[in-house]
Design an enzyme around this catalytic site. Sequence first.
Site, short mmCIF file in Angstrom:
data_model
loop_
_atom_site.label_atom_id
_atom_site.label_comp_id
_atom_site.label_asym_id
_atom_site.label_seq_id
_atom_site.Cartn_x
_atom_site.Cartn_y
_atom_site.Cartn_z
N SER A 63 0.80 -1.24 0.00
CA SER A 63 0.00 0.00 0.00
C SER A 63 0.83 1.28 0.00
O SER A 63 0.26 2.36 -0.18
CB SER A 63 -0.93 0.02 1.20
OG SER A 63 -2.08 -0.73 0.92
N LYS A 66 0.31 3.39 -2.94
CA LYS A 66 -0.85 4.28 -3.08
C LYS A 66 -0.44 5.76 -2.98
O LYS A 66 -1.07 6.63 -3.57
CB LYS A 66 -1.89 3.96 -1.99
CG LYS A 66 -2.49 2.56 -2.17
CD LYS A 66 -3.33 2.12 -0.98
CE LYS A 66 -3.84 0.69 -1.19
NZ LYS A 66 -4.48 0.10 0.00
N TYR A 188 -3.64 -2.97 -10.40
CA TYR A 188 -3.54 -2.72 -8.96
C TYR A 188 -2.59 -3.73 -8.29
O TYR A 188 -1.74 -3.36 -7.47
CB TYR A 188 -4.94 -2.81 -8.32
CG TYR A 188 -4.93 -2.70 -6.82
CD1 TYR A 188 -4.72 -1.47 -6.19
CD2 TYR A 188 -5.09 -3.83 -6.02
CE1 TYR A 188 -4.69 -1.37 -4.80
CE2 TYR A 188 -5.05 -3.73 -4.63
CZ TYR A 188 -4.85 -2.50 -4.03
OH TYR A 188 -4.80 -2.42 -2.66
N TYR A 240 -4.51 3.57 8.30
CA TYR A 240 -5.83 2.92 8.42
C TYR A 240 -6.54 3.23 9.73
O TYR A 240 -6.49 4.36 10.22
CB TYR A 240 -5.70 1.41 8.20
CG TYR A 240 -4.79 1.06 7.07
CD1 TYR A 240 -5.09 1.51 5.78
CD2 TYR A 240 -3.64 0.33 7.26
CE1 TYR A 240 -4.26 1.21 4.72
CE2 TYR A 240 -2.81 0.03 6.20
CZ TYR A 240 -3.11 0.48 4.94
OH TYR A 240 -2.29 0.20 3.91
N VAL A 258 1.16 -3.73 3.76
CA VAL A 258 1.16 -5.04 4.41
C VAL A 258 2.43 -5.86 4.14
O VAL A 258 2.58 -6.94 4.69
CB VAL A 258 -0.10 -5.89 4.08
CG1 VAL A 258 -1.34 -5.30 4.71
CG2 VAL A 258 -0.26 -6.11 2.59
N1 GLN Z 1 -2.24 -5.29 -1.96
C1 GLN Z 1 -2.81 -5.17 -0.65
C2 GLN Z 1 -4.32 -5.32 -0.70
O1 GLN Z 1 -4.94 -4.81 -1.58
C3 GLN Z 1 -2.42 -3.85 -0.08
C4 GLN Z 1 -2.99 -3.62 1.28
C5 GLN Z 1 -2.07 -2.92 2.22
O2 GLN Z 1 -0.86 -2.87 2.04
N2 GLN Z 1 -2.62 -2.44 3.28
O3 GLN Z 1 -4.91 -5.94 0.14
#
Ligand code: GLN
Length: 304
Positions: A63, A66, A188, A240, A258
């Site tokens: 993430s 992003k 994605y 989050y 993650v």
């Molecule tokens: N690729 C992961 C997902 O879509 C990214 C989530 C994350 O890093 N929080 O679940």
Amino acid sequence: MDYQAVLDYIREAVEPAFGKGRVADYIPALASVPPRKFGMAIQLPDGRNFTTGDAAEPFSIQSISKLFVLQLVMSHLGDMVWTRVGKEPSGDRFNSMIKLEMEHGVPRNPFINPGALATLDLLMSLKGDTKQRLRDYLRYLSMNDTVQADPVVAQSEFEHAHLNRAMAHLMKGYDNIHMDVDELMETYCHQCAMTMSCVDLARAGLPLAMGGYSPLHEESVISTSQAKRINAVMLTCGTYDSVGSFAYRVGLPAKSGVGGGILAVVPGKMSICVWAPELDAFGNSYVGAAALEMFTSLTHTSIF
Ligand code: GLN
């Protein structure tokens, strides 16, 4: 300030925090990452960097990507992004859909999964190859031409992306996704599977600490107001549903993934990246957050 001594101290001091979190396994390819890895890097505007542990080892940025997709969208399309996503914390898990239907397919912010899908959808509406655009941007920012996606991780996520796919369809039903859902999901998963090291990410995050200007490239990457806004969204939405306690403990704008990475920004001073794969219940690096908390306490770099 002897940053090298601080980082080396933190690497030893976080030792008791290992074993308390869990490596992400809902993306099967991530489950095999050695849980005890620990790396940390800081990048200063004068070009100096300091590292400790596994700071040079590439990991799955997940993430954290992003943040860079948002930068690209804002630099090409400006404030238009805020017609497709909000800028409020969600209070829910990063892959929750609970508010998405109630709020007519408009995600709370660009850093939860549905928000990242809407942001990527916008990036894909631009002419050109989106994957290449993102890869080139990350290579440029990190000054590392070997940055690339791990195809095994991308495929593994693609095969298990049921929740993300459901969100994309829900948003498409509300006309907030315009691309083909399969193509969006494939892009994605590729975006999340980019691999970079703490050193790469600390370099790539420096313009956010410097009002959009990259001292390493001697040019602006995004505008000062865009950097200000992105930092605000990182501070309020970047970790989050534990963003409040993260601000309380660490006190810096940050974006986690993650894969166990957290990229944090000390406005006007430096960027920091930490990597430790074991996650807390919210999906943030358990050891990484502890390390950043120590860092801001020892160096008095919290923004508060
Ligand atoms: N690729 C992961 C997902 O879509 C990214 C989530 C994350 O890093 N929080 O679940």
